[in-house]
Write a protein that holds these residues in place. Structure first.
Motif, short mmCIF file in Angstrom:
data_model
loop_
_atom_site.label_atom_id
_atom_site.label_comp_id
_atom_site.label_asym_id
_atom_site.label_seq_id
_atom_site.Cartn_x
_atom_site.Cartn_y
_atom_site.Cartn_z
N ASP A 44 2.38 7.59 7.97
CA ASP A 44 2.09 6.84 6.75
C ASP A 44 1.39 5.54 7.17
O ASP A 44 2.01 4.65 7.77
N SER A 89 -0.30 3.56 4.99
CA SER A 89 -0.69 2.83 3.78
C SER A 89 -0.57 1.30 3.93
O SER A 89 -1.28 0.56 3.27
N VAL A 103 -7.54 4.25 3.88
CA VAL A 103 -6.69 3.19 4.46
C VAL A 103 -7.59 2.04 4.91
O VAL A 103 -8.82 2.15 4.90
N GLN A 129 -10.70 -1.27 1.48
CA GLN A 129 -9.23 -1.20 1.32
C GLN A 129 -8.51 -2.28 2.12
O GLN A 129 -7.29 -2.41 2.04
#
Ligand SMILES: NC(=O)c1ccc[n+]([C@@H]2O[C@H](COP(=O)([O-])OP(=O)(O)OC[C@H]3O[C@@H](n4cnc5c(N)ncnc54)[C@H](OP(=O)(O)O)[C@@H]3O)[C@@H](O)[C@H]2O)c1
Length: 264
Positions: free
Chosen positions: A85, A87, A110, A135
């Motif tokens: 993950d 994020s 990301v 991002q």
């Protein structure tokens, strides 16, 4: 502000080690490095970092992953980290020639920060250009900047500038070393001992670069100050001008830029 951020470095070779040493010197405390090379492990064994030999089974609970492997290993590394993950993690890469979209294709939407540092980073005198995906949060921008300011100066550029950045400051130290080698070779040919030739040549480049950085005068003015009419410098510069020195540099830079474009 960022000194407690968790940094994971993947690839602790030449550039990776320069970064680690810069970060430690600037007070970063949470540094993890992954590298399969046992020589690297030995070299880093006396530093205050944690070291792992491989990515597998590694939990990526970190603020930033700095990728510093050779371009041919990048796909493998991206595949390995894509399982995690990411994020809340910034992916900061120093891999030459690879565009942000390469990372996005492998990792999704990301935060990606692409960078081009150079080898003087190893003594804290590096020059790094950075660009980031949309991002990337403001905090991640500042963290990335701070990590590279630990090893020198930083400039943010548009990604379209990265190939010319690579040709100028990424590869640039090699041109400067070659120029110094040429100065030494001429001095030795004229009968000077190599040690002295080396000192004269290196200090001239070092002193001139520092002078150019600190002076308010532009480079042309600084050059003209050394160049008396009918003098030695003018004689040398005439040869450089007639020998198309500027065109030769321009050609070399364009070749490096083209090669960087091909690597994408
Ligand atoms: N050198 C420069 O002037 C410069 C300037 C700007 C950017 N860069 C970029 O910086 C990157 C690194 O260059 P470098 O000169 O530091 O290379 P390097 O000295 O070869 O370092 C790369 C390290 O990554 C290790 N490695 C290989 N596979 C790995 C994996 N799966 N996971 C973790 N580590 C792995 C290598 O181990 P092994 O030796 O065992 O393979 C090596 O220790 C390159 O992408 C280059 O384009 C370099």
């Amino acid at each position: 502000m960022f000194k407690n951020k968790k940094i994971l470095l993947i690839g602790a070779g030449n550039m990776g080690q320069s970064l680690i040493r810069g970060w430690l010197k600037h007070g970063y405390k949470n540094i993890l490095a992954i590298d399969p090379n046992l020589e690297v492990k030995k070299t880093l064994s006396n530093l205050e970092i944690s070291f792992h030999e491989d990515i597998e089974h590694f939990h990526f609970d970190v603020d930033v992953i700095v990728i510093a492997v050779k371009p041919q290993v990048l796909d493998e590394v991206l595949h390995q980290i894509s399982m995690q993950d990411l994020s809340k993690t910034a992916i900061l890469s120093i891999v030459a020639g690879k565009k942000i979209k390469v990372y996005q294709e492998a990792l999704g939407d990301v935060s990606i920060v692409r960078s081009m540092p150079n080898t003087p980073s190893s003594i804290g005198n590096g020059m790094t250009a950075l660009c980031a995906s949309s991002q990337t949060s403001e905090e991640q921008v500042l963290l990335s900047q701070s990590l590279f300011e630990s090893v020198g100066k930083v400039a943010w550029v548009d990604e379209s500038m990265m190939d010319i950045v690579t040709a100028i400051s990424g590869s640039g130290p090699a041109y400067v070393f070659y120029f110094i080698e040429c100065l030494i070779s001429s001095a030795v040919k004229a009968g000077m001992k190599e040690d002295l030739a080396r000192e004269l040549a290196i200090m001239t480049v070092y002193g001139s670069a520092n002078y150019a950085l600190e002076s308010e005068k532009n480079l042309q003015e600084l050059r003209e100050r050394v160049t008396s009419p009918g003098g030695t410098t003018e004689a040398a510069l005439e040869v450089l001008t007639n020998g198309d020195f500027k065109d030769c540099i321009d050609l070399a830079i364009n070749q490096a830029k083209k090669r960087s474009e091909e690597l994408n």
